[in-house]
Enzyme design. Structure first.
Site, PDB file in Angstrom:
ATOM      1  N   ASP A 115      23.460 -68.684  20.691  1.00 41.31           N
ATOM      2  CA  ASP A 115      22.616 -68.641  22.011  1.00 41.31           C
ATOM      3  C   ASP A 115      21.502 -69.874  21.758  1.00 41.31           C
ATOM      4  O   ASP A 115      21.086 -69.999  20.286  1.00 41.31           O
ATOM      5  CB  ASP A 115      22.123 -67.593  22.760  1.00 41.31           C
ATOM      6  CG  ASP A 115      21.803 -68.013  24.057  1.00 41.31           C
ATOM      7  OD1 ASP A 115      21.779 -68.949  24.706  1.00 41.31           O
ATOM      8  OD2 ASP A 115      21.525 -66.891  24.991  1.00 41.31           O
TER       9      ASP A 115
HETATM   10  C1  BGC Z   1      21.284 -68.865  27.968  1.00 42.48           C
HETATM   11  C2  BGC Z   1      22.882 -69.190  27.783  1.00 42.48           C
HETATM   12  C3  BGC Z   1      23.047 -70.688  28.144  1.00 42.48           C
HETATM   13  C4  BGC Z   1      22.107 -71.499  27.241  1.00 42.48           C
HETATM   14  C5  BGC Z   1      22.457 -72.894  27.448  1.00 42.48           C
HETATM   15  C6  BGC Z   1      20.303 -69.826  27.034  1.00 42.48           C
HETATM   16  O1  BGC Z   1      19.211 -69.583  27.424  1.00 42.48           O
HETATM   17  O2  BGC Z   1      21.076 -67.247  27.399  1.00 42.48           O
HETATM   18  O3  BGC Z   1      23.719 -68.365  28.649  1.00 42.48           O
HETATM   19  O4  BGC Z   1      24.380 -70.767  27.861  1.00 42.48           O
HETATM   20  O5  BGC Z   1      20.928 -71.046  27.503  1.00 42.48           O
HETATM   21  O6  BGC Z   1      21.729 -73.276  28.536  1.00 42.48           O
END
Ligand code: BGC
Length: 746
Positions: free
Chosen positions: A290
């Site tokens: 993530d």
């Molecule tokens: C979120 C993810 C997301 C990523 C990219 C993160 O903060 O937890 O679910 O895909 O950001 O935007």
């Protein structure tokens, strides 16, 4: 890039000239394959990946293993990181290897539509589907496939080849701010919906990402939270959901989560990534972190394959530091090869080379029709006293109250927020996460319930009151034939709700309106269950979730009967917060970054399973949902053997066509009382029609995980099942002997 042997093969020679041209092209292909054999789509994805890795330098491999967020965002030390020139501004970008024909990864969020964070691509819109929770409420994997295909197709038409959806964490806490992005509390339901969505997306040649692996069940302190749980229980719940979804969908990537699991960060958790995901489940794709969830080079040894949003981390760990670790011998070269192999393998398997994304016009009206269909199918009718619904058209006066129903329908916030294709959303600031300290901006998708109600009942006088002053709303309700109260609760990534109540005095508003008019209908636009102290005083309740850009129309269709509601709850609605496994929200008010933990002591008994074990009556049970018709079940046959096969008749005994979702629950396994959903099917039936349904249980749903021996284990004996309408209404019971050999899977 730019050599597409596939096309030459598909060209098909229908004339002599065509045949000659094809032969020439094939000759060109053969020459290209000889030079770059990984481009030969006749080879398996693994063979192609191995050939490509063998041709790559260490720097080229390392280049595939990290990438920035493709948004103007600074490093923690303040150093600005420009969006790479070749990137499409969006969530992420990983450069390809041009000399080898390996395309870059263009990554976009996510499950309910293609996002445009901070409007970084001016004017770029997308179909804003209903919340994933609404999709899950359809209990219809075929619809989930179509949703996945829609989002994948739009992503492809905008130039993306990786979708950062779908989210599928189980609902362990109905206050979790991201539950609207997930698929409910049951492993079978979540996995079937997720697996279908992944297939839909990947059939569009866009890699799909299951997330957030694992146990990302609360948002409070999500970057530091240690989620603690018994390993066996985790295998039988959240991990089982991922295991089944990965098997049915073969996602190209899996995103590890921010939180820790039993002491180790999920993205550096060797047990989770190396042992469970890659060894036990033989997962062949790659693990991406993530955004900002990589904590060091050592994460590579623990199973992380790719660092994402790398400017958010303290260092670009999987860049120069990883290369240095390889050169120093602390990370094996074979591991780097494996990391690159996994990424390339998914690219080849999903067809990223043969079917590169091409910017194309999108048929938004056609896609809006699917957004409408999902919203209609996912609305759950919770109460319908004296059959007030469907409303008779042309009631002289209809009061519509609250919820910004004049503007649109609420959507969930955070990285999944979509800029809808059908107009500008109303952006309305609302109070924050309950302590009043923070104000968020909620987006109301432009599908106004007021307008749609007026359109559905053109001869009625439809009057709107914002609901700010309950006495004024009640006065309008008193002089109306029916009062429809819209209530909302905004949920957003990064926050949990402090409790299950409707915020901002909306409970009081409903009471005031219901006191003034016995024909009061409540429409909930929430991303979670809420408590309903007013339930006995209102005539009807609909759970519309966050219904997406066509949501107002879908709600009106259900209210007036153009659509017969058939949604079922994918999560338990508790009566009180005190009925939850953790009555007070853990860590509420703790500063971001505090080292906190949660013990998920309910173990594998997530949601309805815990309610059943403890004998707690929910307000509305998992699986519950009413219809404008009635269904009966009979003629049950249960066949045993290696697993259970359950057959029964579903009959529509009412006067109109509708869909039902019969559910099969396991109630005892070889003498051990259990309560688990082992099968379901959404069945459409004309009035009076009957259909025989046969459902076969995955053997793992009958078994327990033996952590010591590392396998599923089921005892020989009598297994009992019940067929029902919901987890608290199981009417038809039967049993059969099961003599499992070795259940499949890990
Ligand atoms: C979120 C993810 C997301 C990523 C990219 C993160 O903060 O937890 O679910 O895909 O950001 O935007």
């Amino acid at each position: 890039m730019g050599r597409f042997p596939q096309r030459a093969r598909a060209a098909g020679a229908t004339s002599r000239r065509g045949a000659a041209a094809a032969a020439l092209l094939c000759w060109a292909c053969a020459a290209a394959y000889a030079e770059q054999p990984w481009l030969d789509a006749r080879r398996s994805p693994d063979e192609r990946a191995a050939l490509a890795v063998a041709a790559m330098t260490l720097d080229e491999k390392i280049g595939l293993l990290h990438g920035p967020m493709a948004l103007p965002y600074s490093r923690p030390n303040g150093e600005p990181v420009p969006v790479p020139a070749a990137a499409i501004p969006a969530a992420g970008y990983v450069p390809g290897v041009r000399r080898l024909g390996i395309p870059a990864l263009f990554e976009t969020d996510a499950s309910v539509g293609v996002t445009n964070p901070n409007g970084i691509r001016p004017g770029d819109v997308a179909t804003a589907l209903p919340a994933s929770l609404a999709l899950s409420a359809t209990f219809d994997p075929a619809l989930s496939y179509r949703a996945g295909a829609l989002v994948g197709g739009e992503a492809h038409a905008k130039g993306f080849n990786v979708l950062l959806g779908g989210g599928m964490n189980l609902t362990r806490d109905p206050r979790n701010g991201r539950n609207f992005e997930y698929l409910g509390e049951d492993p079978l339901l979540a996995s079937r919906m997720a697996g279908a969505a992944v297939r839909g997306t990947q059939d569009q040649h866009v890699i799909s990402t299951l997330k957030h692996f694992a146990l990302n069940a609360n948002e409070t302190n999500r970057h530091t939270l240690d989620a603690r749980i018994d390993r066996q229980a985790l295998r039988e719940s959240d991990l089982l959901a991922f295991e089944l979804a990965i098997e049915s969908g073969s996602p190209g990537s899996v995103m590890c989560s921010y939180n820790k699991v039993n002491g180790d960060y999920a993205c550096g958790n060797g047990w989770l990534l190396n042992r469970v995901l890659k060894k036990d489940w033989r997962y062949a794709g790659w693990v991406m972190a993530d955004w900002g969830a990589t904590h060091g080079v050592a994460d590579a040894a623990h199973g992380l394959d790719q660092e994402s949003g790398d400017q958010l981390d303290d260092a670009v760990w999987f860049g120069a530091p990883l290369k240095a670790a390889v050169q120093a011998g602390s990370i094996r070269r074979a591991r780097i090869d494996d990391m690159a192999h996994r990424i390339l393998r998914s690219m080849f398997a999903v067809g990223l080379v043969e079917h590169p994304p091409v910017k194309t016009a999108i048929d938004y009206p056609a896609h809006a029709a699917l957004a409408l269909e999902i919203a209609q199918a996912g609305i759950v009718l919770l109460k319908n006293e004296s059959e007030l619904l469907p409303l008779k058209p042309h009631a002289p006066r209809i009061a519509v109250i609250g919820g910004n129903a004049d503007s649109g329908v609420l959507s969930g916030g955070g990285s999944s927020q979509v800029t809808p294709s059908n107009g500008t959303p109303a952006r309305i600031p609302i109070g924050g996460n309950g302590d009043g300290a923070l104000v968020r901006t909620a987006w109301f998708d432009p599908s106004s319930p007021v307008k749609e109600i007026q359109a559905a009942s053109p001869q009625s006088e439809v009057l709107y009151d914002a609901g700010a002053i309950p006495a004024a709303a009640a006065a309008l309700a008193a002089r109306s034939d029916v009062a429809i109260v819209f209530v909302t609760r905004h949920e957003c990534e990064g926050f949990d709700s402090p409790d299950l109540t409707l915020p901002f005095g909306q409970d009081g508003l409903i009471e005031a309106v219901a006191n003034a008019n016995p024909h009061t209908v409540v429409v909930l636009e929430t991303g979670n269950p809420v408590t309903m102290p007013w339930l006995d005083h209102v005539a009807a309740v609909l759970a519309a979730w966050y219904p997406g850009q066509e949501g107002g129309r879908a709600i009106a269709d259900v209210l007036f009967g153009a659509v017969n509601p058939a949604g079922r709850l994918p999560i338990t609605f508790p009566r009180h917060d005190s009925d939850l496994a953790r009555p007070a929200l853990p860590n509420l008010g703790r500063a971001d970054g505090a080292a906190v933990s949660i013990d998920y002591t309910e173990g594998a008994d997530v949601g309805y399973r815990r309610f059943a074990r403890l004998g707690i009556a929910p307000l509305f049970a998992f699986g519950f949902g009413l219809s404008y018709t009635h269904f009966e079940y009979d003629n049950l046959t249960v066949t045993g053997g290696r697993t259970l096969s359950v057959s029964f008749d579903v009959r529509n005994t009412g006067a109109r066509a509708g869909a039902d979702v019969p559910q099969v629950y396991l109630t005892a396994a070889a003498g051990t009382p259990v309560f688990r959903l082992i099968g379901f099917e959404r069945v459409m039936l004309e009035a009076g029609a009957v259909r025989r349904v046969t459902l076969e249980a995955d053997p793992r749903l009958l078994a327990f995980y033996d952590e010591r021996r590392g396998k599923w284990d089921a005892k020989r004996g009598i297994y009992r099942v019940g067929v029902g309408r919901s987890a608290d209404d199981v009417s038809l019971r039967g049993e059969a002997g099961v003599s499992p050999r070795s259940p499949t899977g890990s």
